[in-house]
Design an enzyme around this catalytic site. Structure first.
Site, PDB file in Angstrom:
ATOM      1  N   HIS A 128      -5.251   9.652  -0.037  1.00  0.00           N
ATOM      2  CA  HIS A 128      -5.286   8.930   1.275  1.00  0.00           C
ATOM      3  C   HIS A 128      -5.751   9.238   2.313  1.00  0.00           C
ATOM      4  O   HIS A 128      -5.099   9.368   3.552  1.00  0.00           O
ATOM      5  CB  HIS A 128      -3.654   8.556   1.486  1.00  0.00           C
ATOM      6  N   HIS A 168      -6.277   3.324  -4.207  1.00  0.00           N
ATOM      7  CA  HIS A 168      -6.268   3.587  -2.809  1.00  0.00           C
ATOM      8  C   HIS A 168      -6.613   4.924  -2.484  1.00  0.00           C
ATOM      9  O   HIS A 168      -5.911   5.534  -1.581  1.00  0.00           O
ATOM     10  CB  HIS A 168      -4.816   3.191  -2.481  1.00  0.00           C
ATOM     11  N   ASP A 178       0.765  -1.195   0.033  1.00  0.00           N
ATOM     12  CA  ASP A 178       0.008  -0.032  -0.146  1.00  0.00           C
ATOM     13  C   ASP A 178       0.852   1.430  -0.042  1.00  0.00           C
ATOM     14  O   ASP A 178       1.913   1.219   0.601  1.00  0.00           O
ATOM     15  CB  ASP A 178      -0.867  -0.044   1.208  1.00  0.00           C
ATOM     16  N   ASP A 179       0.311   2.240  -0.482  1.00  0.00           N
ATOM     17  CA  ASP A 179       0.564   3.764  -0.292  1.00  0.00           C
ATOM     18  C   ASP A 179       1.822   4.231  -1.374  1.00  0.00           C
ATOM     19  O   ASP A 179       1.900   5.502  -1.285  1.00  0.00           O
ATOM     20  CB  ASP A 179       1.277   3.956   1.135  1.00  0.00           C
ATOM     21  N   HIS A 194       3.658  -2.605   3.169  1.00  0.00           N
ATOM     22  CA  HIS A 194       3.915  -1.034   2.398  1.00  0.00           C
ATOM     23  C   HIS A 194       4.991  -0.873   1.555  1.00  0.00           C
ATOM     24  O   HIS A 194       6.245  -1.363   1.983  1.00  0.00           O
ATOM     25  CB  HIS A 194       3.559  -0.100   3.514  1.00  0.00           C
TER      26      HIS A 194
HETATM   27 ZN    ZN Z   1      -2.767   3.164   2.834  1.00  0.00          ZN
END
Ligand code: ZN
Length: 231
Positions: free
Chosen positions: A106, A102, A51-52, A198
């Site tokens: 965020h 996503h 993620d991210d 991540h």
């Molecule tokens: Zn995230």
């Protein structure tokens, strides 16, 4: 008479237990279908998710390790990071990994209005489409936070599956030691798990991958993308 009365009570309680159990089962099924937390438990497959990102250092390092073991994973992209760092996202897509939405900024979408949530999703969708040429069908809410019914409606409207993750949490974003991240997964991962990691603001995730991937392969697991896991 006394016996009959007791039987009556027992019967009533049994009926109540059956109703509660059945209704729980129905709700659990509903949740499972809409909010994806794992795939089939029948096969020794798991999905790594990151993620991210994208991030110019960490994403590229993750991609290098995945390439070393010929493993495909899924990346849930924050649109604004893709805007800042398009190259690692383009590489991710070209190397056959799956891309998910996503949001753009965020945010915790449980604090946003429906139209703000839609705008976050569509803005991310637009940059992903521009950079990869593909419309993703996977959405993961930041922090796993959402208002259930509202998100289900939005996901249906824009043709997204909502992907969460299996309960094992390495908390890699808090930068525990690599072997700790790796061992959490090696010890706890089960068939069909979706593992949350991540590739942004993490120090030890890459090193952890280099430990856990060969160990899981040794245990007979195969790594797949989220879509492969759930289809
Ligand atoms: Zn995230």
């Amino acid at each position: 008479m006394k016996f009959n009365k007791n039987v009556g009570w027992i019967f009533t309680i049994m009926i109540l237990i059956i109703i509660v159990t059945l209704s729980k089962g129905v709700f659990a099924l509903e949740d499972e279908e809409v909010f994806i937390k794992n795939g089939s438990r029948d096969k020794k497959v798991i999905a790594l998710t990151f993620d991210d990102g994208p991030h110019p250092k960490e994403t590229n390092e993750v991609l290098d390790v995945l390439k070393k073991y010929d493993v495909k994973a899924t990346f849930f992209i924050a649109g604004k990071h893709a805007n800042w760092y398009p190259e690692p996202l383009i590489r991710t897509s070209k190397e056959g990994h799956e891309i998910g939405n996503h949001t753009f900024n965020h945010p915790d979408i449980s604090n946003l209005s429906s139209s703000q949530i839609e705008s976050e999703i569509l803005k991310c969708e637009e940059i992903l489409l521009k950079l990869t040429g593909k419309k993703t069908t996977l959405f993961r809410p930041p922090y796993g936070s959402y208002r259930k019914e509202e998100l289900v409606n939005i996901a249906q409207k824009y043709n997204y599956k909502i992907v969460l993750w299996t309960t094992i949490d390495t908390r890699d974003w808090q930068n525990p030691q690599a072997h700790k991240i790796a061992n959490t997964i090696i010890d706890k991962a089960k068939n069909g798990d979706i593992v949350l990691l991540h590739d942004y603001a993490t120090n030890n995730t890459v090193q952890a991958l280099d430990i856990l991937i060969p160990a899981m392969i040794e245990k007979g697991f195969q790594f797949v993308t989220v879509s492969e896991l759930i289809n």
